[in-house]
Design an enzyme around this catalytic site. Structure first.
Site: not given
Ligand code: PAF
Length: 284
Positions: A32, A37, A156, A187
């Protein structure tokens, strides 16, 4: 752009690319896709010969009452956006392909301690175990020279960077700045869940972070006072429900009492059922 769903096909292609001496960048995503991204893909393209983006909604990182089943998915739309951004390969496996034994039957995990039980990890037990495990699997499949992560998921990034150091993974972890809408909202694929009123209310995340940064710029260093200022601002928004406000060290995530010269200020706030996160790193 190639779209691959099978592990063996991906492995064969990566093998071929490595034989040709190509550098490979990996952008792990849950799909999505949005501008955040796409900025990761563009950054990876600027640095690597070939870029792979994984699109996989990873069941292992969702809690039982979380949004795994309804998480937005649209591979056709993602493919178009990714191709326009110059991506070379999408790896979009099924859950069965990634977890042939069943994800519920996994007995091997990558588990980091201390830094995963704070902030988002406190409210989402098992989340970072799921993230670290799937990212390790993706690293093993793609063998990237570098992997690209968004600063929006600040914890993360810290977890992945530490995992790579602790496990001697020879992969450069590149952090790419948060991409915001014109009005400041960070976003996120989850923004689509927001009603127009919640979407408007959610602006308070960025506004309260900016307020804290302004106080810091004016010399305030006391984290209790900074947190109070953020809490007051978010608390004044009736649709916002604060999960946490953290002012902490940028690598250990330990809470700070006073800011010396650098801190991560991170928030998680719910609007209805939608949980949003945002952060800034302040450096004096
Ligand atoms: O940040 C994300 O979208 C997720 O945590 C990842 C790093 C793709 C792992 O599933």
């Amino acid at each position: 752009m190639k779209i691959i769903s099978r592990v063996e096909e991906l492995r064969a292609l990566i093998h071929e690319l490595k034989l040709q001496g190509k550098s490979v960048g990996l952008v792990p995503t849950m799909g999505y896709l949005h501008e955040g991204h796409l900025s990761l893909i563009r950054e990876a393209k600027a640095q690597q010969d070939v870029v792979v983006a994984s699109i996989f909604v990873n069941p292992l990182q969702f809690g039982a009452n979380e949004d795994f089943a309804v998480y937005p998915r649209d591979l056709e739309r993602d493919s178009q956006l990714a191709a326009d951004a110059g991506l070379d390969i999408i790896f979009a496996p099924s859950v069965e392909e990634m977890y042939p034994q069943g994800f519920e039957n996994m007995i091997t995990f990558v588990d980091l301690i201390h830094i995963t039980d704070k902030l988002c990890g406190a409210a989402r037990p098992g989340h970072f175990r799921g993230v670290a495990t799937v990212v390790t699997k993706l690293f093993n499949l793609v063998c990237p020279d570098a992997a690209y992560f968004g600063q929006k998921d600040a914890q993360q990034v810290i977890v992945i960077k530490r995992m790579v150091v602790d496990l001697n993974m020879n992969i450069n972890i590149v952090t790419v700045p948060i991409v915001r809408e014109a009005d400041g909202l960070a976003m996120s694929s989850r923004n689509v869940y927001l009603s127009p009123e919640q979407r408007q209310a959610a602006l308070v995340l960025n506004q309260s972070l900016r307020k804290a940064a302004a106080l810091l710029d004016n010399g305030e260093r006391d984290c209790t006072k900074l947190k109070q200022a953020i809490e007051q601002m978010i608390g004044a928004e009736p649709l916002a429900d604060i999960e946490y406000i953290a002012i902490c060290d940028t690598s250990t995530l330990e809470n700070l009492a006073k800011i010396e010269n650098k801190a991560l200020i991170a928030l998680a706030v719910k609007f209805g059922n939608t949980r949003l996160i945002d952060n800034i790193i302040w450096e004096g």
